[in-house]
Write a protein that holds these residues in place. Structure first.
Motif, PDB file in Angstrom:
ATOM      1  N   LEU A 142       0.843  -1.041  -0.008  1.00  0.00           N
ATOM      2  CA  LEU A 142       0.081  -0.081  -0.038  1.00  0.00           C
ATOM      3  C   LEU A 142       0.916   1.271   0.068  1.00  0.00           C
ATOM      4  O   LEU A 142       1.871   1.368   0.953  1.00  0.00           O
ATOM      5  CB  LEU A 142      -0.897   0.023   1.241  1.00  0.00           C
ATOM      6  N   GLU A 143       0.470   2.361  -0.865  1.00  0.00           N
ATOM      7  CA  GLU A 143       1.145   3.550  -0.819  1.00  0.00           C
ATOM      8  C   GLU A 143       0.687   4.092   0.425  1.00  0.00           C
ATOM      9  O   GLU A 143      -0.387   4.094   1.264  1.00  0.00           O
ATOM     10  CB  GLU A 143       0.603   4.264  -2.061  1.00  0.00           C
ATOM     11  N   PRO A 144       1.453   4.973   0.986  1.00  0.00           N
ATOM     12  CA  PRO A 144       1.260   5.777   2.327  1.00  0.00           C
ATOM     13  C   PRO A 144      -0.091   6.480   2.211  1.00  0.00           C
ATOM     14  O   PRO A 144      -0.927   6.080   3.323  1.00  0.00           O
ATOM     15  CB  PRO A 144       2.316   6.817   2.478  1.00  0.00           C
ATOM     16  N   ASP A 145      -0.673   6.870   1.091  1.00  0.00           N
ATOM     17  CA  ASP A 145      -1.940   7.483   1.248  1.00  0.00           C
ATOM     18  C   ASP A 145      -3.099   6.445   1.285  1.00  0.00           C
ATOM     19  O   ASP A 145      -4.079   6.691   1.915  1.00  0.00           O
ATOM     20  CB  ASP A 145      -2.380   8.575   0.026  1.00  0.00           C
ATOM     21  N   GLN A 146      -2.710   5.368   0.610  1.00  0.00           N
ATOM     22  CA  GLN A 146      -3.778   4.262   0.586  1.00  0.00           C
ATOM     23  C   GLN A 146      -3.876   3.599   2.330  1.00  0.00           C
ATOM     24  O   GLN A 146      -4.758   3.300   2.632  1.00  0.00           O
ATOM     25  CB  GLN A 146      -3.249   3.082  -0.144  1.00  0.00           C
ATOM     26  N   LEU A 147      -2.750   3.459   2.841  1.00  0.00           N
ATOM     27  CA  LEU A 147      -2.635   3.005   4.154  1.00  0.00           C
ATOM     28  C   LEU A 147      -3.238   3.927   5.190  1.00  0.00           C
ATOM     29  O   LEU A 147      -3.848   3.561   5.839  1.00  0.00           O
ATOM     30  CB  LEU A 147      -1.097   2.746   4.576  1.00  0.00           C
ATOM     31  N   ASP A 148      -3.147   5.195   4.870  1.00  0.00           N
ATOM     32  CA  ASP A 148      -3.833   6.285   5.534  1.00  0.00           C
ATOM     33  C   ASP A 148      -5.286   6.151   5.540  1.00  0.00           C
ATOM     34  O   ASP A 148      -6.122   6.178   6.418  1.00  0.00           O
ATOM     35  CB  ASP A 148      -3.445   7.565   5.090  1.00  0.00           C
ATOM     36  N   ALA A 149      -5.921   6.264   4.462  1.00  0.00           N
ATOM     37  CA  ALA A 149      -7.420   5.849   4.050  1.00  0.00           C
ATOM     38  C   ALA A 149      -7.718   4.366   4.533  1.00  0.00           C
ATOM     39  O   ALA A 149      -8.946   4.526   4.873  1.00  0.00           O
ATOM     40  CB  ALA A 149      -7.519   5.986   2.479  1.00  0.00           C
ATOM     41  N   PHE A 150      -7.091   3.561   4.378  1.00  0.00           N
ATOM     42  CA  PHE A 150      -7.228   2.095   4.905  1.00  0.00           C
ATOM     43  C   PHE A 150      -7.708   2.163   6.407  1.00  0.00           C
ATOM     44  O   PHE A 150      -8.390   1.569   7.154  1.00  0.00           O
ATOM     45  CB  PHE A 150      -6.263   1.252   4.409  1.00  0.00           C
ATOM     46  N   ASN A 151      -6.641   2.702   7.056  1.00  0.00           N
ATOM     47  CA  ASN A 151      -6.866   3.112   8.682  1.00  0.00           C
ATOM     48  C   ASN A 151      -7.979   3.924   8.861  1.00  0.00           C
ATOM     49  O   ASN A 151      -8.580   3.813   9.861  1.00  0.00           O
ATOM     50  CB  ASN A 151      -5.691   3.688   9.132  1.00  0.00           C
ATOM     51  N   SER A 152      -8.284   5.020   8.181  1.00  0.00           N
ATOM     52  CA  SER A 152      -9.399   5.723   8.162  1.00  0.00           C
ATOM     53  C   SER A 152     -10.699   4.862   8.458  1.00  0.00           C
ATOM     54  O   SER A 152     -11.618   4.913   9.194  1.00  0.00           O
ATOM     55  CB  SER A 152      -9.601   6.788   7.704  1.00  0.00           C
ATOM     56  N   THR A 153     -10.827   4.247   7.257  1.00  0.00           N
ATOM     57  CA  THR A 153     -11.860   3.348   7.098  1.00  0.00           C
ATOM     58  C   THR A 153     -12.154   2.471   8.105  1.00  0.00           C
ATOM     59  O   THR A 153     -13.223   1.988   8.656  1.00  0.00           O
ATOM     60  CB  THR A 153     -11.729   2.659   5.464  1.00  0.00           C
TER      61      THR A 153
END
Length: 178
Positions: A142-153
Motif C-alpha cells: 500500500l502507498e502511504p496515502d492508501q494506508l492512511d485511507a485504509f486506517n481511517s476506514t
C-alpha cells in the motif's frame, strides 16, 4: 498503478452469491477479507513466536506481564487473556520452565505473581521487533496515502462495532488455550 491481482474472495464470491439470498456482495466480500486477513495475521504471529521458541499464547502472556510493568498475578493474566485458571497455570509453568518468568519469592502464596526475567524480556522484545518488521513487509504493497485511507476506514468500522458490541479485546480469546 496496475489493478490488484484477484484474491481468493474475488475468485469465490460469484459462486457464493449464486447460493445465498439477500446478501450484499460488497459487504460479504469485505467481511470475508477481514476474516481471512485476521487468520493470516495470526499465522504470521504464530511463526514469529515460534522463531523465539514460544507459542503465540506464551508471547501474549509475556506481553501482559510487560504491560503490567514486568510483574503480574495469574488473575490479571486470566482476565487479560480470558483464560481459565488451569490454562493460566499451565502457561505459567511452561514460561517458568523456559526461564522467561520467575515466581515472586516474597509474595502471598495464594496469588503467586510472576516477574519477567531478563531472558524473557529479551525474547519478548525480539519477537515484538520481528512482528513489527513482518507487518511492515505485509503493508508495503500500500502507498502511504492508501494506508492512511485504509486506517481511517477501519477506524470508522471498528468504532461503529465497538459502540454496538463493546470494546474489542486486545487478544483473540478463542483457539489458543494452552
Amino acid at each position: 498503478m496496475a489493478p490488484p491481482e484477484p484474491d481468493s474472495v474475488a475468485r469465490e464470491l460469484p459462486a457464493w452469491l449464486a447460493l445465498m439470498v439477500d446478501v450484499d456482495p460488497s459487504v460479504e466480500a469485505a467481511r470475508q477479507r477481514i476474516g481471512r486477513l485476521s487468520r493470516l495475521f495470526t499465522r504470521m504471529l504464530d511463526m514469529v513466536a515460534a522463531d523465539q521458541d514460544m507459542s503465540l499464547g506464551d508471547w501474549e502472556a509475556l506481553s501482559v506481564v510487560v504491560r503490567a510493568g514486568g510483574q503480574c498475578t495469574p488473575t490479571l493474566l486470566a482476565q487479560e487473556l480470558a483464560l481459565t485458571s488451569g490454562t493460566v497455570s499451565t502457561r505459567l509453568n511452561r514460561l517458568t520452565q523456559a526461564g522467561l518468568v520467575t515466581v515472586v519469592a516474597d509474595a502471598d502464596g495464594r496469588s503467586r505473581p510472576v516477574r519477567i526475567t531478563a531472558d524473557g524480556h529479551r525474547r519478548w522484545q525480539e519477537a515484538t521487533a520481528a512482528r513489527t518488521r513482518a507487518e511492515r513487509d505485509l503493508f508495503h504493497v500500500l502507498e502511504p496515502d492508501q494506508l492512511d485511507a485504509f486506517n481511517s476506514t477501519l477506524q470508522t468500522l471498528l468504532a461503529h462495532y465497538e459502540t454496538a458490541f463493546g470494546e474489542a479485546s486486545r487478544h483473540d480469546r478463542t483457539g489458543r488455550n494452552n
